[in-house]
Design an enzyme around this catalytic site. Structure first.
Site, PDB file in Angstrom:
ATOM      1  N   TYR A  86       0.901  -1.148   0.000  1.00 21.02           N
ATOM      2  CA  TYR A  86       0.000   0.000   0.000  1.00 21.02           C
ATOM      3  C   TYR A  86       0.943   1.201   0.000  1.00 21.02           C
ATOM      4  CZ  TYR A  86      -3.205  -3.296   2.430  1.00 21.02           C
ATOM      5  OH  TYR A  86      -3.948  -4.369   2.833  1.00 21.02           O
ATOM      6  N   CYS A 136       1.477   2.885   3.470  1.00 24.04           N
ATOM      7  CA  CYS A 136       1.718   2.073   4.667  1.00 24.04           C
ATOM      8  C   CYS A 136       3.154   2.315   5.152  1.00 24.04           C
ATOM      9  CB  CYS A 136       1.478   0.597   4.316  1.00 24.04           C
ATOM     10  SG  CYS A 136       2.445  -0.594   5.255  1.00 24.04           S
ATOM     11  N   PHE A 140       5.246   0.580   6.805  1.00 28.25           N
ATOM     12  CA  PHE A 140       6.173  -0.550   6.619  1.00 28.25           C
ATOM     13  C   PHE A 140       6.592  -0.677   5.158  1.00 28.25           C
ATOM     14  CE2 PHE A 140       3.163  -1.426  10.057  1.00 28.25           C
ATOM     15  CZ  PHE A 140       4.046  -1.443  11.125  1.00 28.25           C
ATOM     16  N   CYS A 141       5.674  -0.322   4.254  1.00 35.23           N
ATOM     17  CA  CYS A 141       5.997  -0.345   2.828  1.00 35.23           C
ATOM     18  C   CYS A 141       6.943   0.808   2.495  1.00 35.23           C
ATOM     19  CB  CYS A 141       4.725  -0.252   1.988  1.00 35.23           C
ATOM     20  SG  CYS A 141       3.606  -1.627   2.322  1.00 35.23           S
TER      21      CYS A 141
HETATM   22  N1  GSH Z   1       5.470  -6.253  10.875  1.00 34.94           N
HETATM   23  C1  GSH Z   1       4.957  -6.019   9.554  1.00 34.94           C
HETATM   24  C2  GSH Z   1       6.017  -5.338   8.714  1.00 34.94           C
HETATM   25  O1  GSH Z   1       6.931  -4.712   9.271  1.00 34.94           O
HETATM   26  O2  GSH Z   1       5.996  -5.473   7.495  1.00 34.94           O
HETATM   27  C3  GSH Z   1       3.700  -5.186   9.625  1.00 34.94           C
HETATM   28  C4  GSH Z   1       2.993  -5.063   8.307  1.00 34.94           C
HETATM   29  C5  GSH Z   1       1.582  -4.524   8.444  1.00 34.94           C
HETATM   30  O3  GSH Z   1       1.036  -4.457   9.542  1.00 34.94           O
HETATM   31  N2  GSH Z   1       0.996  -4.131   7.322  1.00 34.94           N
HETATM   32  C6  GSH Z   1      -0.362  -3.661   7.320  1.00 34.94           C
HETATM   33  C7  GSH Z   1      -1.257  -4.721   6.722  1.00 34.94           C
HETATM   34  O4  GSH Z   1      -0.969  -5.262   5.692  1.00 34.94           O
HETATM   35  C8  GSH Z   1      -0.511  -2.445   6.453  1.00 34.94           C
HETATM   36  S1  GSH Z   1       0.190  -0.997   7.188  1.00 34.94           S
HETATM   37  N3  GSH Z   1      -2.365  -5.029   7.394  1.00 34.94           N
HETATM   38  C9  GSH Z   1      -3.330  -5.925   6.860  1.00 34.94           C
HETATM   39  C10 GSH Z   1      -3.869  -6.820   7.914  1.00 34.94           C
HETATM   40  O5  GSH Z   1      -3.347  -6.775   9.024  1.00 34.94           O
HETATM   41  O6  GSH Z   1      -4.788  -7.552   7.625  1.00 34.94           O
END
Ligand code: GSH
Length: 290
Positions: free
Chosen positions: A20, A23, A25-26
């Protein structure tokens, strides 16, 4: 082309980032890839249907797929810090097999105190280096880098949501921006803007208490920023004369809110800006590629 032409030491490969756009993390993952001049393709995932990652068991973004030239199999890397640690380890150990490097980061499935399943990837903040060739000085710097990368994931990033969704007006501002730049259909956009902002405004309050932010959530963000700046000290970057992975992580996470009031307030109420601009320039000019 999508081939990796960077001058960092990596074999020819295709890198695809499922993300995204906004986001944190992205954004953190992109800051790493850009800094090192690693070419990558982006697939923007629809945050409601997540159709684009329907093939994946892991349902969060970012996800990175690495396809090495001349090899049939793909490597799927999940979680921003794991992606960064694995690719950085690959850069400093190009003689090693990528599959072999991935095996240093095993998935650990455990339970928390309430019996709820917890999935964590081990060693996620560690870049693997040859201990025999590692100097004592680098050993020390590496531990500091790990400490601050962990701080970004465990503390700093949690300052964002309670701040950008602090009030209904700010939540609406954030969602107006997010729904315009991300992969939403026209109806979804409208629903996500009004529904999403209301939901996040509520969640933000829960996150505020979960992560024990001060009543004025901005204060907690400024405290975190000042803690970081104190760690940087008189150096240009946490990493010294060049950014390390902790610099890239803090920059990447903050870059996700550049267009919001929170960011403007942060720049006005702390001394973050010079470090932020320096790191941004290093990322945008692919300073790590040489
Ligand atoms: N620990 C992960 C990282 O560092 O990549 C966290 C990733 C994360 O929480 N991504 C969120 C997500 O995809 C978007 S900001 N959430 C979808 C969900 O939890 O269903």
């Amino acid at each position: 082309t999508a081939q990796c032409q960077s001058s960092v030491d990596l074999p020819p490969m295709k890198v695809t980032l499922y993300q995204y756009l906004t986001c944190p993390f992205c954004c953190k993952t992109r800051a790493f890839l850009e800094y090192y001049g690693i070419d990558f393709q982006v697939v923007e995932v629809n945050p409601l249907s997540r159709r684009e990652i329907g093939w994946s068991d892991y349902k969060k973004v970012p996800i990175v797929i690495v396809e090495l030239d001349g090899k049939d199999d793909k490597q799927q890397l999940n979680d921003s810090s794991v992606i960064i640690s694995i690719l950085k380890t690959f850069m400093v150990n190009t003689h090693k097999d990528l599959d072999n490097i991935v095996s240093y980061y095993p998935l650990m499935v455990t339970q928390d105190a309430n019996g709820k399943e917890v999935r964590e990837i081990a060693n996620k903040h560690w870049v693997m280096v040859d201990l025999e060739t590692m100097s004592e000085e680098y050993g020390k710097r590496r531990r500091a880098e790990v400490k601050w990368r962990k701080w970004v994931d465990d503390h700093f990033v949690h300052m964002l949501a309670p701040n950008i969704y602090r009030s209904q007006a700010e939540a609406l501002q954030a969602f107006d921006y997010i729904t315009n730049v991300q992969n939403f259909g026209p109806w979804e956009k409208w629903a996500a803007k009004y529904g999403g902002s209301a939901i996040m405004w509520t969640i933000a309050k829960r996150l505020k208490s979960k992560y024990q932010l001060k009543d004025d959530v901005r204060e907690s963000l400024y405290d975190a920023a000042n803690e970081w700046l104190k760690g940087v000290g008189k150096k240009k970057f946490m990493g010294g004369s060049q950014p390390n992975l902790a610099d890239l992580a803090v920059y990447g996470v903050l870059s996700s809110i550049e267009d919001f009031d929170t960011f403007r307030d942060l720049m006005e109420n702390t001394k973050m800006r010079p470090w932020y601009e320096r790191t941004k320039k290093a990322v945008k000019t692919h300073a790590g590629a040489n």
